[in-house]
Write an enzyme that holds these catalytic residues in place. Structure first.
Site, PDB file in Angstrom:
ATOM      1  N   ALA A  17     -37.374   5.996-117.609  1.00 22.09           N
ATOM      2  CA  ALA A  17     -37.947   4.660-117.857  1.00 22.09           C
ATOM      3  C   ALA A  17     -37.594   3.697-116.740  1.00 22.09           C
ATOM      4  CB  ALA A  17     -37.459   4.117-119.199  1.00 22.09           C
ATOM      5  N   ARG A  28     -44.161  -2.396-104.689  1.00 27.84           N
ATOM      6  CA  ARG A  28     -45.004  -3.579-104.806  1.00 27.84           C
ATOM      7  C   ARG A  28     -44.417  -4.750-104.014  1.00 27.84           C
ATOM      8  NH1 ARG A  28     -45.436  -4.461-110.564  1.00 27.84           N
ATOM      9  NH2 ARG A  28     -46.768  -2.615-110.493  1.00 27.84           N
ATOM     10  N   ALA A  40     -34.030  15.386-112.177  1.00 33.02           N
ATOM     11  CA  ALA A  40     -33.514  16.742-112.355  1.00 33.02           C
ATOM     12  C   ALA A  40     -34.439  17.628-113.186  1.00 33.02           C
ATOM     13  CB  ALA A  40     -32.135  16.689-112.996  1.00 33.02           C
ATOM     14  N   CYS A  49     -39.931   7.735-127.090  1.00 33.86           N
ATOM     15  CA  CYS A  49     -40.032   7.005-128.365  1.00 33.86           C
ATOM     16  C   CYS A  49     -41.215   7.484-129.196  1.00 33.86           C
ATOM     17  CB  CYS A  49     -40.159   5.502-128.094  1.00 33.86           C
ATOM     18  SG  CYS A  49     -38.705   4.768-127.315  1.00 33.86           S
TER      19      CYS A  49
END
Length: 456
Positions: A17, A28, A40, A49
């Site tokens: 994440a 950016r 890995a 989630c």
């Protein structure tokens, strides 16, 4: 270190994440930067989630849980993504990471000007013999998700035991009941979801019971006996023995900090990596973000460990921008989490009453029950709101919300109020939507705030 006109070399360690968020933001902010991300496993940017809903079948296509593939990140964002590459050592004095190519089992050194540690977290182990049996699973990666789905499809288990009554335990109870399994959940406390207020936890327990989940309170696992076929046959606890065709361990997570510790990166009081508002560690040029690092509570100002994808992504943005030469700040975070347990929506924002007391606030609480819509409207359901405030400052510190459809998203409003340090009186004065199909004349949040004002 490169000069001002040279290409800045940014290395990101971890691809779940925080890592992809940091890498994308760095590109950016500084399109000329060379950004390399090492992961890995074979998967990046995976929606863990959503995994329980893929397991239950609510999400029909498990591959939809990967919004970005390594190829897409390379082609669309210009990030050099190297999967099956494990960073084994950081040499801060040389600005070098030592990376193992897991396909070839070779070691390569890669130089960096800025390094972002986003190594995430690992599921806590039960540390009982039998934990490695082939029908015992954690849920923290794509491979875990695929393994559980394959096992259910191929072995057709009838009895499941879930160890742990946190968010994953709740979601997997729902998922496995949806798949038709008998579910026993063993938990070390009297009520599920420690950290929520007792009334909320009691409502969750009632919903579990209503849907056939056998909840075993104050239980600790003593053994996972394994049969001749290499599978756990039952789960032995101080509260009895429970037959198991499949076992899910949902014991929470702990930060992956071994790599950081070996490089003398400082850890905070939570045991996760300590950073400042720029996500900078104690070592110049090294940043950290996500489940491996702590953040500062926007309520108490104290370091806290909040392993949530939203906070990981936001911290990743800050780390990525600063690694690329920017000046972003992470000005605190709050716990903002929700779960659906069968028909019950549950949300928590801010701190609990116990956390507020430990932080020396003079805690005042109020709980009310209202309808989500005008009562006569189809689909209207009961919902409860618990507000937690400080008697001295009158600030809103935390909240629990639970009930029927429409409950959870109301908690977002309270989350903003808490993060912006609003007083309960400010919340009581909110102009909120009144429309019979969405909300009653007096929204439950307004009712709760006005009731709490009477105590303040």
């Amino acid at each position: 270190m490169t000069g001002p006109k040279a290409q800045r070399r940014i290395v990101v360690v971890g691809g779940l994440a925080a890592g992809p968020s940091a890498a994308v933001k760095a590109v950016r902010v500084n399109p000329r930067a060379s950004v390399t991300m090492f992961e890995a496993t074979e998967t990046v940017s995976y929606g863990i989630c959503e995994s329980p809903y893929a397991i239950s079948g609510l999400i029909g296509d498990e591959s939809a849980l990967m919004p970005y593939t390594p190829e897409r990140l390379r082609e669309e964002k210009g990030i050099d993504v190297r999967t099956l590459h494990r960073v084994e050592k950081i040499l801060p004095s040389k600005h070098i990471v030592v990376v193992r190519d897991l396909r070839r089992q070779t070691l390569v050194e890669t130089a960096y000007d800025a390094l972002i540690i986003a190594t995430g977290s690992s599921p806590r182990a039960l540390q009982v013999k039998g934990e490695e049996a082939r029908n015992v699973f954690h849920l923290s990666s794509r491979q875990d998700t695929l393994d559980i789905m394959h096992y259910i499809a191929s072995e057709k288990p009838a009895q499941a035991v879930i160890v742990g009554g946190g968010y994953i335990g709740m979601e997997m109870s729902d998922a496995l009941r949806t798949k038709g399994l008998d579910v026993t959940l063993v938990h070390r406390h009297r009520l599920p979801l420690a950290g929520l207020e007792d009334r909320t936890r009691e409502a969750i327990l009632e919903e579990l019971d209503r849907n056939g989940v056998h909840f075993v309170t104050n239980a600790s696992v003593s053994a996972l006996p394994v049969g001749k076929d290499g599978r756990v046959t039952h789960v032995a606890t101080n509260r009895g023995t429970f037959g198991a065709d499949i076992v899910i361990l949902a014991l929470g997570v702990e930060p992956n900090v071994a790599l950081a510790k070996s490089a003398k990166v400082r850890l905070g009081p939570t045991g996760a990596i300590a950073t400042d508002e720029r996500q900078q560690t104690n070592i110049d040029g090294i940043y950290a973000a996500g489940d491996c690092s702590e953040v500062r509570s926007a309520v108490t100002g104290l370091p806290v460990y909040l392993p949530l994808a939203t906070i990981a992504s936001r911290a990743g943005w800050v780390a990525g921008e600063n690694a690329a030469g920017g000046r972003a700040r992470m000005k605190g975070a709050i716990r903002a989490a929700a779960v659906q347990i069968f028909a019950l929506e549950v949300a928590q924002v801010g701190v609990s009453a116990d956390e507020a007391r430990r932080a020396k606030y003079a805690v005042v609480t109020e709980t009310i029950s209202c309808w989500t819509k005008v009562k006569s409207m189809p689909g209207s359901a009961k919902m409860s709101v618990t507000l937690i405030a400080d008697q001295k400052s009158k600030r809103l510190l935390g909240a629990n919300v639970f009930g029927g459809p429409g409950s959870v998203l109301r908690a977002n409003t309270l989350g903003v109020a808490i993060q912006q340090r609003l007083a309960v009186e400010d919340v009581a004065r909110f102009d909120m939507i009144y429309a019979p199909q969405f909300a009653p004349l007096w929204d439950p949040l307004l009712v709760a705030a006005n009731q709490l004002l009477k105590k303040l």
